[in-house]
Design a protein around this motif. Structure first.
Motif, mmCIF file in Angstrom:
data_model
loop_
_atom_site.group_PDB
_atom_site.id
_atom_site.type_symbol
_atom_site.label_atom_id
_atom_site.label_comp_id
_atom_site.label_asym_id
_atom_site.label_seq_id
_atom_site.Cartn_x
_atom_site.Cartn_y
_atom_site.Cartn_z
ATOM 1 N N ILE A 156 -1.868 1.038 4.077
ATOM 2 C CA ILE A 156 -0.862 1.349 4.800
ATOM 3 C C ILE A 156 -0.396 2.952 4.286
ATOM 4 O O ILE A 156 -0.184 3.785 5.153
ATOM 5 N N ALA A 157 -0.577 3.122 3.082
ATOM 6 C CA ALA A 157 -0.178 4.687 2.166
ATOM 7 C C ALA A 157 -1.396 5.477 2.701
ATOM 8 O O ALA A 157 -1.012 6.633 2.917
ATOM 9 N N THR A 158 -2.709 5.020 2.958
ATOM 10 C CA THR A 158 -3.630 5.867 3.525
ATOM 11 C C THR A 158 -3.817 6.144 4.738
ATOM 12 O O THR A 158 -4.382 7.039 5.321
ATOM 13 N N PHE A 159 -3.082 5.172 5.670
ATOM 14 C CA PHE A 159 -3.374 5.154 7.111
ATOM 15 C C PHE A 159 -2.321 6.338 7.653
ATOM 16 O O PHE A 159 -2.560 7.238 8.578
ATOM 17 N N TYR A 160 -1.292 6.501 7.077
ATOM 18 C CA TYR A 160 -0.409 7.364 7.468
ATOM 19 C C TYR A 160 -0.204 8.866 6.604
ATOM 20 O O TYR A 160 -0.142 8.700 5.316
ATOM 21 N N GLN A 161 -0.694 9.830 7.368
ATOM 22 C CA GLN A 161 -0.583 11.031 6.744
ATOM 23 C C GLN A 161 0.611 11.461 5.802
ATOM 24 O O GLN A 161 0.581 12.244 4.577
ATOM 25 N N ASP A 162 1.784 11.159 6.141
ATOM 26 C CA ASP A 162 2.941 11.440 5.277
ATOM 27 C C ASP A 162 3.217 10.817 3.855
ATOM 28 O O ASP A 162 3.741 11.317 3.094
ATOM 29 N N PHE A 163 2.380 9.929 3.939
ATOM 30 C CA PHE A 163 2.397 8.987 2.425
ATOM 31 C C PHE A 163 1.619 9.592 1.466
ATOM 32 O O PHE A 163 0.434 10.015 1.760
ATOM 33 N N LYS A 164 2.254 9.949 0.376
ATOM 34 C CA LYS A 164 1.415 10.662 -0.655
ATOM 35 C C LYS A 164 1.283 9.723 -2.062
ATOM 36 O O LYS A 164 2.457 9.067 -2.162
ATOM 37 N N LEU A 165 0.140 9.767 -2.576
ATOM 38 C CA LEU A 165 -0.029 8.616 -3.753
ATOM 39 C C LEU A 165 -0.020 9.464 -5.059
ATOM 40 O O LEU A 165 0.003 8.808 -6.393
ATOM 41 N N THR A 166 0.399 10.784 -5.004
ATOM 42 C CA THR A 166 0.263 11.554 -6.066
ATOM 43 C C THR A 166 1.492 12.601 -6.154
ATOM 44 O O THR A 166 2.081 12.636 -4.953
ATOM 45 N N PRO A 167 2.222 12.778 -7.226
ATOM 46 C CA PRO A 167 3.626 13.633 -7.214
ATOM 47 C C PRO A 167 3.346 15.038 -6.368
ATOM 48 O O PRO A 167 2.131 15.605 -6.350
ATOM 49 N N GLN A 168 4.218 15.350 -5.539
ATOM 50 C CA GLN A 168 4.414 16.512 -4.843
ATOM 51 C C GLN A 168 4.953 17.737 -5.454
ATOM 52 O O GLN A 168 5.770 17.395 -6.469
ATOM 53 N N GLY A 169 4.579 19.073 -5.240
ATOM 54 C CA GLY A 169 5.296 19.962 -5.678
ATOM 55 C C GLY A 169 6.764 20.263 -5.277
ATOM 56 O O GLY A 169 7.351 19.632 -4.038
ATOM 57 N N LYS A 170 7.525 21.077 -5.961
ATOM 58 C CA LYS A 170 8.865 21.573 -5.736
ATOM 59 C C LYS A 170 8.816 22.020 -4.207
ATOM 60 O O LYS A 170 9.814 21.555 -3.430
ATOM 61 N N HIS A 171 8.024 22.738 -3.903
ATOM 62 C CA HIS A 171 7.729 23.238 -2.376
ATOM 63 C C HIS A 171 6.582 22.625 -1.626
ATOM 64 O O HIS A 171 5.637 22.313 -2.577
ATOM 65 N N ARG A 172 6.752 22.769 -0.333
ATOM 66 C CA ARG A 172 5.585 22.060 0.375
ATOM 67 C C ARG A 172 5.125 23.131 1.237
ATOM 68 O O ARG A 172 5.981 23.429 2.385
ATOM 69 N N LEU A 173 3.995 23.484 1.368
ATOM 70 C CA LEU A 173 3.435 24.324 2.384
ATOM 71 C C LEU A 173 2.258 23.622 3.189
ATOM 72 O O LEU A 173 1.234 23.117 2.764
ATOM 73 N N VAL A 174 2.524 23.582 4.532
ATOM 74 C CA VAL A 174 1.510 22.560 5.491
ATOM 75 C C VAL A 174 1.051 23.813 6.587
ATOM 76 O O VAL A 174 1.861 24.476 7.129
#
Length: 210
Positions: free
Chosen positions: A117-135
């Motif tokens: 499930i975690a890898t099927f949906y792009q919004d799920f992340k398995l590692t800590p994310q930065g304070k800011h996010r640039l997509v």
């Protein structure tokens, strides 16, 4: 989040069709093993759980009482795994390994299912994310307008690859196939705010201003 046409009822993508002349399916007897990278990723994911005991301190700052509260709330409402994982992701900013292990043990759900499930949906992340996010959008319309070059410039400047976070934990850079604003591309999303007609210089100014 939208599932693709190949999603099964369990939220897991169907096996990819083999593109060679064998006529088989990826990873199946008679087909090419194009699923090997996914197998390697799954093995790496599971290794993170077998190297420590369930009662270890685990992820820094992880409060299991928060997980238990979410589990209780979802159980009372009869909601599914995806909704539960969304709450965990929103609370911690990603899906901590210890949180998934706790969910797996409590609900008696295989870790492999949570991983799927975690890898099927792009919004799920398995590692800590930065304070800011640039997509950065790298869809066809944005690509022909120079999106790939913008990503390359940012990667060199930040010394990271798409999907990674800077060493200081300040920024996570990621790409997406389409944002839906093709007419004003290249398009990016910085901390939830849309940036249209992006250029490499404009992108660098944004990250340097953080």
């Amino acid at each position: 989040m939208k599932a693709s046409d190949h999603q099964t009822e369990e939220g897991v993508a169907a096996p990819a069709q083999c593109t060679c002349q064998c006529g088989g399916k990826a990873g199946a007897p008679g087909g090419c093993d194009t699923a090997q990278p996914r197998k390697n990723a799954l093995r790496s994911f599971l290794d993170r759980f077998t190297k420590s005991k369930p009662d270890d301190a685990g992820d820094v700052g992880l409060n299991m009482s928060d997980i238990d509260w979410m589990l209780s709330r979802h159980k009372d409402k009869g909601r599914g795994l995806i909704e539960l994982m969304q709450d965990v992701s929103e609370h911690f900013g990603y899906l901590p390994p210890d949180a998934l292990r706790h969910i797996s043990i409590t609900l008696d759900v295989p870790l492999t299912r949570l991983y799927a499930i975690a890898t099927f949906y792009q919004d799920f992340k398995l590692t800590p994310q930065g304070k800011h996010r640039l997509v950065i959008c790298t869809g066809t319309a944005c690509h022909v307008k120079g999106a790939a070059a913008i990503v390359d410039v940012l990667c060199r400047e930040l010394n990271i690859k798409p999907g990674e976070t800077t060493a200081d934990g300040k920024l996570t850079l990621s790409t997406v196939n389409c944002i839906g604003l093709c007419g004003v591309g290249p398009v990016a999303i910085m901390d939830g705010e849309y940036q249209s007609q992006l250029t490499a210089d404009k992108a660098l100014q944004m990250v340097k201003a953080l």
